[in-house]
Enzyme design. Structure first.
Site, short mmCIF file in Angstrom:
data_model
loop_
_atom_site.label_atom_id
_atom_site.label_comp_id
_atom_site.label_asym_id
_atom_site.label_seq_id
_atom_site.Cartn_x
_atom_site.Cartn_y
_atom_site.Cartn_z
N HIS A 1 -9.56 -24.87 22.72
CA HIS A 1 -9.60 -25.71 23.92
C HIS A 1 -10.99 -26.28 24.20
O HIS A 1 -11.11 -27.28 24.88
CB HIS A 1 -9.06 -24.96 25.15
CG HIS A 1 -9.60 -23.59 25.32
ND1 HIS A 1 -8.96 -22.48 24.83
CD2 HIS A 1 -10.73 -23.14 25.90
CE1 HIS A 1 -9.67 -21.40 25.11
NE2 HIS A 1 -10.74 -21.78 25.76
N VAL B 1 -16.14 -25.94 28.92
CA VAL B 1 -15.70 -25.23 30.12
C VAL B 1 -14.29 -24.71 29.84
O VAL B 1 -13.41 -25.48 29.42
CB VAL B 1 -15.68 -26.16 31.35
CG1 VAL B 1 -15.09 -25.46 32.56
CG2 VAL B 1 -17.08 -26.66 31.66
N GLY C 1 -12.00 -30.17 23.27
CA GLY C 1 -11.75 -31.32 24.13
C GLY C 1 -12.01 -31.07 25.60
O GLY C 1 -11.83 -31.96 26.42
N HIS C 2 -12.44 -29.86 25.96
CA HIS C 2 -12.62 -29.51 27.38
C HIS C 2 -14.00 -28.88 27.56
O HIS C 2 -14.09 -27.65 27.74
CB HIS C 2 -11.53 -28.53 27.82
CG HIS C 2 -11.31 -28.48 29.29
ND1 HIS C 2 -11.97 -27.60 30.11
CD2 HIS C 2 -10.51 -29.19 30.09
CE1 HIS C 2 -11.56 -27.76 31.36
NE2 HIS C 2 -10.67 -28.72 31.37
N PHE C 3 -15.02 -29.47 27.56
CA PHE C 3 -15.29 -30.88 27.36
C PHE C 3 -16.31 -31.00 26.24
O PHE C 3 -17.19 -30.16 26.16
CB PHE C 3 -15.84 -31.50 28.65
CG PHE C 3 -14.89 -31.40 29.82
CD1 PHE C 3 -13.85 -32.30 29.96
CD2 PHE C 3 -15.02 -30.39 30.75
CE1 PHE C 3 -12.98 -32.23 31.04
CE2 PHE C 3 -14.15 -30.30 31.83
CZ PHE C 3 -13.12 -31.21 31.97
#
Length: 158
Positions: A58, A68, A61-63
């Site tokens: 995750h 985060v 893409g986050h971020f």
């Protein structure tokens, strides 16, 4: 000391390592959000732990350039921790059960969780009825509350 007292003390001092969590829950990488559970008092309370690493998918893409942990995954970790102790309290010979996440209430996110953090899920049972449980959870990093919520789950009986 009676046998009953010894059994009660064992439940309070019990811990669940990753191998036992894998035996209790059907979740697997990349969606298993708890690594260890300690301070277990039957299905009344416990503390689960999640070592947050930069290798988790995750974070791609986050971020980008500002990783985060998504808040929904923190709440999922709370629910998995509660589900594992519910199944564990039903008996050590249980095979993995499906735990259905039923409710999320009063969710609040206080600060970001980043790679390198150790999440602690402090779970306290609020209510139990048949195969349903409700917990209040606090996620902490370094003793600071980073998220909190009330969660409800149902264990599907075979």
């Amino acid at each position: 000391m009676s046998e009953e007292t010894k059994a009660d003390e064992t439940k309070v001092l019990d811990s669940i390592d990753i191998l036992r969590i894998l035996a209790l829950l059907p979740h697997r990488y990349p969606f298993l959000m708890v690594d260890r559970i300690e301070a277990i008092d039957s299905d009344l309370s416990c503390v689960g732990y999640k070592n947050v690493t930069a290798n988790e998918p995750h974070f791609q893409g986050h971020f980008p350039n500002n990783p985060v942990m998504p808040g929904v995954l923190i709440i999922e970790g709370m629910a998995q921790t509660a589900g594992a102790i519910c199944i564990h309290a039903k008996g050590a010979d249980r095979k993995p059960s499906l735990v259905y996440f039923m409710t999320i209430d009063e969710a609040k996110f206080r600060r970001p969780v980043r790679p390198g953090d150790v999440l602690e899920y402090h779970m306290t049972r609020l209510n139990k009825r048949r195969n349903m449980w409700w917990y209040r959870g606090e996620a902490r990093v370094g003793g600071e509350i980073v998220a909190e919520a009330r969660v409800g789950a149902m264990i599907a009986e075979e």
